[in-house]
Structures are given as C-alpha cells and as structure tokens.
Design a protein around this motif. Structure first.
Motif, mmCIF file in Angstrom:
data_model
loop_
_atom_site.group_PDB
_atom_site.id
_atom_site.type_symbol
_atom_site.label_atom_id
_atom_site.label_comp_id
_atom_site.label_asym_id
_atom_site.label_seq_id
_atom_site.Cartn_x
_atom_site.Cartn_y
_atom_site.Cartn_z
ATOM 1 N N GLN A 30 19.364 6.564 -5.169
ATOM 2 C CA GLN A 30 18.415 6.145 -4.146
ATOM 3 C C GLN A 30 19.231 5.783 -2.914
ATOM 4 N N GLU A 43 10.019 -11.166 3.641
ATOM 5 C CA GLU A 43 9.729 -10.908 2.227
ATOM 6 C C GLU A 43 9.716 -12.210 1.432
ATOM 7 N N TRP A 269 15.010 -7.983 -4.476
ATOM 8 C CA TRP A 269 14.752 -7.370 -3.165
ATOM 9 C C TRP A 269 16.074 -7.247 -2.419
ATOM 10 N N ARG A 273 12.254 -1.315 -5.019
ATOM 11 C CA ARG A 273 11.537 -0.566 -3.989
ATOM 12 C C ARG A 273 10.024 -0.672 -4.139
ATOM 13 N N GLU A 274 9.360 -0.104 -3.134
ATOM 14 C CA GLU A 274 7.904 -0.075 -3.096
ATOM 15 C C GLU A 274 7.366 -1.504 -3.245
ATOM 16 N N ASP A 275 6.469 -1.705 -4.223
ATOM 17 C CA ASP A 275 5.869 -3.031 -4.368
ATOM 18 C C ASP A 275 6.433 -3.789 -5.563
ATOM 19 N N ASN A 276 7.631 -3.395 -6.066
ATOM 20 C CA ASN A 276 8.089 -3.938 -7.339
ATOM 21 C C ASN A 276 8.449 -5.420 -7.284
ATOM 22 N N GLU A 278 6.984 -7.630 -5.453
ATOM 23 C CA GLU A 278 5.695 -8.308 -5.457
ATOM 24 C C GLU A 278 5.004 -8.186 -6.818
ATOM 25 N N TYR A 279 5.100 -6.997 -7.433
ATOM 26 C CA TYR A 279 4.430 -6.769 -8.711
ATOM 27 C C TYR A 279 4.954 -7.715 -9.778
#
Length: 313
Positions: A30, A43, A269, A273-276, A278-279
């Motif tokens: 990545q 964040e 963080w 990536r993406e919403d991980n 937060e998830y």
C-alpha cells in the motif's frame, strides 16, 4: 466531562521519512499514507482521543546501510520530540531505533531518553529476520530494562514470501507479532528483564487465542522442556493494544487472557485505511464493559505506563 482516550498505537509519517521510503523504493502493498499533525488532531477528535503516542511503522529504516538507518532514526525521533514539546498533552513518542545495528540502536536509546525524553521505544517484531528474543539483542534488552522502558512491538513483514494477492498487513502481521512474543518468552526475556514493559500490537496477534496450544508445544530455555504453566505465566507480563482488533468476537479472548490493566486503546491511524480506525473504535465503544475496565482500556493502563499523561479523575 470524561477525559479522552490515550492512543498508544498511532503512527506518524514526517516528510523526511516519506522521502526516505520513496528513495529506497519501498512499497509494502500500500502507498505510504498521508499524515500531518493537523490531520492527526482532526482524526483524534473523531475517535475521542486526547493524546496520541506516536511511532513509526514498518519498515523502519533498514535497507542495508547502517549510516542511513541511524541518521533517519535520529531525524524522525527529533521531529516527533518537537511535536511533543509543543503539545505535550496531545502527543507522546515511542522513539524508533536503527536495528539491526546494535551499537547504533544503543546510541539512539541514550539520545531518545536522555535528550528527547521519549515515552518509550518502538521495536519491529523482526528486523532483517532477527526476531525480538534473539540473544544477539540481549544488550539492548538489558539497557531498556535498566531504564524501565515501555517497549511497543510492531509487526514487520515475515522473512518469507507473502501469499500472492494477500498483503502482509492482512494476516502475516499477526503471525510476526506472535513469533516475536513466543521467542521472547521462550528465551526468558520477560523474566530476565522484568522492568521492561512490552506492548504487543493488534491484540497480540494470535497469541491470546492460541496461547495454550503454543505453550503446550514450545520448549523453554536451554533445557528444551515444555513448561506450559511457566509459558502462560510469563505471557502475563505482556500488554496488548486494541488496534484493528476490537470486536465482539476478539474482545472476550483478549480480556480473558490479558491481566487486568494490560489492555490499551490503539487506532493504527493513518495506516488503518478507509474507515478502519473508526470501525474498530466503534466496536470497542459499543462493547459492554464495566466502567473501571473501560476507563483502564481507554486511558488508565496507558497512564500507568506513561505517568506524565495521567490526569486527575
């Protein structure tokens, strides 16, 4: 109003480190994520984090040149130390070391603690195939023990080819952390250096789930005898973070295995990536916990490891 979380698994990517990775041609499945202090603070507000203890992630600095690795470690540590000085309530630092060169790593330990006043160090589970727990690292372990250091263990790529199409951070990271933990226990590192506090990333890989299997099949020390009870007892010294781990399925195993006060919040963080971030933070926020256990995970355990971050209730 309750105090925000302390994030002990938060990464940073200063510009000089981004250029270094690009110059070395590193691509770990990545692209290197975007990062800035301002984005980090945004964040943190989203995740309910008061303080992020910053660390560099894989691959560290080692591309075969001792001088380059040592110079880059010094630069990224000083960059983060400046952030901590400017905002000590918002940022902390786990200083990075230029392993596998032991002499350079010991020099950086001295600079990081005595000059930069870091909160601990980050070590990769393996560097160039040498795993934590290897006797070649005993001098470093002894120095970290003397300083009663917090040691944050972050996975690296396995010293083997990845499965085609499966990036190393999907599953190999979990095994890499587990390998390092197993090797440290097998060689008595936690017993011989008990003042060192070792935090395992990502809920300890698969260690909590597979600990009894591992303990039952692992010869301990020079005698080469399996000591199931001894292995499990020594694992009790580890701390574990919740980065990319907290879920209704994983939390029961982690909380059953870890000692009280040995689980810490982590976001991973910006590499999650993406919403991980937060998830998995939402999974933790929604998981049913006693108030004391929740406070311990969110900040109490971190306060015990890094007393300067402790605040009155």
């Amino acid at each position: 109003m309750s105090l925000g979380k302390i994030d002990t698994h938060a990464h940073y990517v200063p510009p000089v480190y981004r250029r270094y990775l690009a110059d070395e041609g590193f691509f770990g499945g990545q692209s290197t994520p975007d990062w800035s202090p301002e984005a980090a603070l945004e964040e943190m507000a989203t995740l309910g984090v008061q303080t992020s203890v910053l660390s560099v992630a894989r691959p560290g600095f080692w591309f075969g040149d001792v001088g380059k690795a040592a110079g880059m470690a010094r630069q990224v540590n000083e960059y983060a130390a400046d952030l901590v000085r400017e905002q000590p309530d918002r940022f902390g630092l786990f200083a990075a070391l230029p392993l596998p060169d032991l002499a350079a790593a010991l020099q950086e330990v001295e600079h990081a603690f005595d000059q930069l006043h870091c909160d601990g160090v980050v070590l990769l589970a393996n560097t160039d195939g040498v795993y934590l727990g290897d006797p070649r690292l005993d001098e470093l372990m002894a120095e970290l023990d003397r300083r009663e250091a917090v040691v944050f263990v972050h996975p690296n790529a396995l010293p083997a080819e990845p499965v085609p199409g499966v990036p190393v951070f999907v599953a190999d990271f979990l095994l890499d952390t587990t390998r390092a933990a197993l090797n440290m226990v097998r060689n008595g590192v936690l017993r011989r250096y008990p003042r060192m506090k070792v935090v395992l990333s990502h809920g300890g890989g698969i260690l909590p789930y597979a600990a009894h299997r591992i303990a039952s099949l692992t010869p301990m020390g020079e005698g080469g005898q399996v000591d199931r009870a001894g292995f499990l007892a020594e694992c009790g010294a580890f701390y574990f973070d919740t980065a990319l781990t907290a879920s209704p399925h994983s939390m029961p195993s982690l909380l059953a295995f870890a000692r009280p006060g040995h689980v810490l919040y982590g976001s991973d963080w910006p590499y999650a990536r993406e919403d991980n971030s937060e998830y998995f933070t939402a999974q933790l926020d929604e998981y049913p916990l006693d108030d004391d256990v929740r406070r311990s995970i969110e900040r109490g355990a971190a306060e015990s490891l890094i007393p300067r971050l402790a605040q009155p209730r």
